[in-house]
Design a protein around this motif. Sequence first.
Motif, PDB file in Angstrom:
ATOM      1  N   ASN A   1       0.859  -1.188   0.000  1.00 28.68           N
ATOM      2  CA  ASN A   1       0.000   0.000   0.000  1.00 28.68           C
ATOM      3  C   ASN A   1       0.895   1.238   0.000  1.00 28.68           C
ATOM      4  N   PRO A   2       0.574   2.273  -0.773  1.00 31.60           N
ATOM      5  CA  PRO A   2       1.417   3.471  -0.834  1.00 31.60           C
ATOM      6  C   PRO A   2       1.095   4.532   0.220  1.00 31.60           C
ATOM      7  N   ASP A   3       0.179   4.216   1.139  1.00 35.54           N
ATOM      8  CA  ASP A   3      -0.253   5.192   2.155  1.00 35.54           C
ATOM      9  C   ASP A   3       0.140   4.703   3.556  1.00 35.54           C
ATOM     10  N   PRO A   4       1.414   4.845   3.937  1.00 38.75           N
ATOM     11  CA  PRO A   4       1.852   4.335   5.238  1.00 38.75           C
ATOM     12  C   PRO A   4       1.141   4.991   6.425  1.00 38.75           C
ATOM     13  N   LEU A   5       0.843   6.276   6.317  1.00 38.45           N
ATOM     14  CA  LEU A   5       0.168   6.958   7.421  1.00 38.45           C
ATOM     15  C   LEU A   5      -1.222   6.389   7.648  1.00 38.45           C
ATOM     16  N   GLY A   6      -1.973   6.172   6.568  1.00 39.25           N
ATOM     17  CA  GLY A   6      -3.316   5.619   6.694  1.00 39.25           C
ATOM     18  C   GLY A   6      -3.293   4.208   7.252  1.00 39.25           C
ATOM     19  N   VAL A   7      -2.364   3.387   6.754  1.00 41.77           N
ATOM     20  CA  VAL A   7      -2.242   2.007   7.243  1.00 41.77           C
ATOM     21  C   VAL A   7      -1.894   2.004   8.723  1.00 41.77           C
ATOM     22  N   GLU A   8      -0.993   2.879   9.102  1.00 42.34           N
ATOM     23  CA  GLU A   8      -0.556   2.944  10.498  1.00 42.34           C
ATOM     24  C   GLU A   8      -1.664   3.459  11.419  1.00 42.34           C
ATOM     25  N   LEU A   9      -2.362   4.493  10.992  1.00 42.13           N
ATOM     26  CA  LEU A   9      -3.434   5.054  11.820  1.00 42.13           C
ATOM     27  C   LEU A   9      -4.604   4.092  11.957  1.00 42.13           C
ATOM     28  N   GLY A  10      -4.890   3.332  10.893  1.00 41.07           N
ATOM     29  CA  GLY A  10      -5.968   2.353  10.982  1.00 41.07           C
ATOM     30  C   GLY A  10      -5.707   1.360  12.095  1.00 41.07           C
ATOM     31  N   GLY A  11      -4.487   0.842  12.154  1.00 41.07           N
ATOM     32  CA  GLY A  11      -4.141  -0.122  13.185  1.00 41.07           C
ATOM     33  C   GLY A  11      -4.046   0.475  14.573  1.00 41.07           C
ATOM     34  N   THR A  12      -3.773   1.765  14.628  1.00 40.46           N
ATOM     35  CA  THR A  12      -3.620   2.442  15.924  1.00 40.46           C
ATOM     36  C   THR A  12      -4.963   2.889  16.498  1.00 40.46           C
ATOM     37  N   LEU A  13      -5.757   3.563  15.692  1.00 40.74           N
ATOM     38  CA  LEU A  13      -6.999   4.140  16.189  1.00 40.74           C
ATOM     39  C   LEU A  13      -8.075   3.102  16.483  1.00 40.74           C
ATOM     40  N   LYS A  14      -8.023   1.964  15.798  1.00 40.93           N
ATOM     41  CA  LYS A  14      -9.047   0.939  16.055  1.00 40.93           C
ATOM     42  C   LYS A  14      -8.921   0.378  17.471  1.00 40.93           C
ATOM     43  N   ASN A  15      -7.752   0.547  18.106  1.00 39.94           N
ATOM     44  CA  ASN A  15      -7.597   0.059  19.483  1.00 39.94           C
ATOM     45  C   ASN A  15      -8.526   0.796  20.447  1.00 39.94           C
ATOM     46  N   VAL A  16      -8.797   2.060  20.152  1.00 42.24           N
ATOM     47  CA  VAL A  16      -9.736   2.825  20.975  1.00 42.24           C
ATOM     48  C   VAL A  16     -11.130   2.231  20.831  1.00 42.24           C
ATOM     49  N   MET A  17     -11.497   1.922  19.594  1.00 42.33           N
ATOM     50  CA  MET A  17     -12.811   1.337  19.333  1.00 42.33           C
ATOM     51  C   MET A  17     -12.924  -0.072  19.920  1.00 42.33           C
ATOM     52  N   ALA A  18     -11.806  -0.774  19.998  1.00 40.40           N
ATOM     53  CA  ALA A  18     -11.816  -2.119  20.579  1.00 40.40           C
ATOM     54  C   ALA A  18     -12.155  -2.068  22.063  1.00 40.40           C
ATOM     55  N   ILE A  19     -11.703  -1.027  22.754  1.00 41.55           N
ATOM     56  CA  ILE A  19     -12.057  -0.860  24.168  1.00 41.55           C
ATOM     57  C   ILE A  19     -13.565  -0.637  24.279  1.00 41.55           C
ATOM     58  N   ALA A  20     -14.096   0.215  23.407  1.00 47.26           N
ATOM     59  CA  ALA A  20     -15.539   0.475  23.414  1.00 47.26           C
ATOM     60  C   ALA A  20     -16.315  -0.784  23.073  1.00 47.26           C
ATOM     61  N   SER A  21     -15.813  -1.552  22.117  1.00 49.45           N
ATOM     62  CA  SER A  21     -16.476  -2.790  21.703  1.00 49.45           C
ATOM     63  C   SER A  21     -16.487  -3.824  22.829  1.00 49.45           C
ATOM     64  N   GLY A  22     -15.375  -3.934  23.534  1.00 47.37           N
ATOM     65  CA  GLY A  22     -15.310  -4.859  24.664  1.00 47.37           C
ATOM     66  C   GLY A  22     -16.311  -4.493  25.738  1.00 47.37           C
ATOM     67  N   ALA A  23     -16.442  -3.184  25.990  1.00 45.18           N
ATOM     68  CA  ALA A  23     -17.414  -2.725  26.983  1.00 45.18           C
ATOM     69  C   ALA A  23     -18.837  -3.028  26.524  1.00 45.18           C
ATOM     70  N   CYS A  24     -19.077  -2.871  25.233  1.00 47.45           N
ATOM     71  CA  CYS A  24     -20.391  -3.162  24.661  1.00 47.45           C
ATOM     72  C   CYS A  24     -20.765  -4.629  24.888  1.00 47.45           C
ATOM     73  N   ASP A  25     -19.823  -5.528  24.633  1.00 44.56           N
ATOM     74  CA  ASP A  25     -20.073  -6.953  24.844  1.00 44.56           C
ATOM     75  C   ASP A  25     -20.161  -7.293  26.322  1.00 44.56           C
ATOM     76  N   GLY A  26     -19.347  -6.609  27.124  1.00 45.24           N
ATOM     77  CA  GLY A  26     -19.382  -6.856  28.569  1.00 45.24           C
ATOM     78  C   GLY A  26     -20.709  -6.474  29.190  1.00 45.24           C
ATOM     79  N   LEU A  27     -21.347  -5.482  28.604  1.00 45.61           N
ATOM     80  CA  LEU A  27     -22.663  -5.045  29.085  1.00 45.61           C
ATOM     81  C   LEU A  27     -23.802  -5.831  28.442  1.00 45.61           C
TER      82      LEU A  27
ATOM     83  N   ILE B   1     -12.781   7.201  12.892  1.00 45.70           N
ATOM     84  CA  ILE B   1     -11.387   6.929  12.524  1.00 45.70           C
ATOM     85  C   ILE B   1     -11.037   7.629  11.213  1.00 45.70           C
ATOM     86  N   ILE B   2     -11.930   7.543  10.234  1.00 50.21           N
ATOM     87  CA  ILE B   2     -11.687   8.172   8.940  1.00 50.21           C
ATOM     88  C   ILE B   2     -11.610   9.688   9.090  1.00 50.21           C
ATOM     89  N   ARG B   3     -12.467  10.255   9.928  1.00 47.52           N
ATOM     90  CA  ARG B   3     -12.466  11.702  10.158  1.00 47.52           C
ATOM     91  C   ARG B   3     -11.111  12.160  10.714  1.00 47.52           C
TER      92      ARG B   3
END
Length: 303
Positions: A150-176, A194-196
Amino acid sequence: MTKIVIIGAGVWGTALSSVASQKGHDVCIWSRRSEERFEDVLVGANIVLSAVSMSGVGSVVSQLQSLPIVPETIFVTATKGLDATTTRTPSQIWQAEFPANPVVVLSGPNLSKEIKQGLPAASVVASTNKKAAEVVQKAFSSPNFRVYTNPDPLGVELGGTLKNVMAIASGACDGLQLGTNAKAALLTRGLTEIIRVGADWGAQPETFYGLSGLGDLLATCNSSLSRNYQVGYQLAQGKTLRDILAHLEGTAEGVNTTAVLVERAQRRGISVPITHQVYRLLQGEITPQAAVEALMLRDIKPE
């Protein structure tokens, strides 16, 4: 045969070592506990891959700066996080300190334990240096591990980084036990968030619909193997963040990333409602139930 040095002997580093070793490459893993000297391990290395936690990136870079590194050496970063002081990504740190060397980002929906088990997976290697990305692609591609460039290293890197925040929210959603509808809404709006953020950062929006964006989001937000998911899930079960992190195997990068992201979003004027509620949850300012209510009761608006 390629000589690959992997820095970091955690679950991610050892998983990538296993993938490369199966290709017949000369693979060395080095960590702070290694008996071998760093400079000796690096001799003749074609690829140097960093799989350390975000907090260790600065230290590794500093050590390498004092060693003779040839311009042909390809640096690969497999770290998913943001620097707490500068908000820089790992690849930005690497490239700033080694401007003469190609830097490649490796990221994707890759749960370490599944990789080590030899289960099928796909990943992305991204760089502004197309040739370097292709070298890394060939080095790690196997029948069980399909690698795309992929020619967009920043986008690839941010996708893997920012989704970790959503994973915390997702875990809480399932926990509830909020159900499938709620989780689908969370992940859809989470991807929009994330896209924004990524677009404001300078990444290409379409990158986030690929493996390193949507793909990684789906994997991390739906698996108990994810450390960030576990943080959210256990918070919803009434455990304290301190206790969760003390018993977690490895680092949940999303905890630090959330704080850095909130600071950057405020400075840049970016709307990040999910991230904001995750931040309040991690700070102990709000319960998981109250965080959900705060999101559901936001002003109605067009999608």
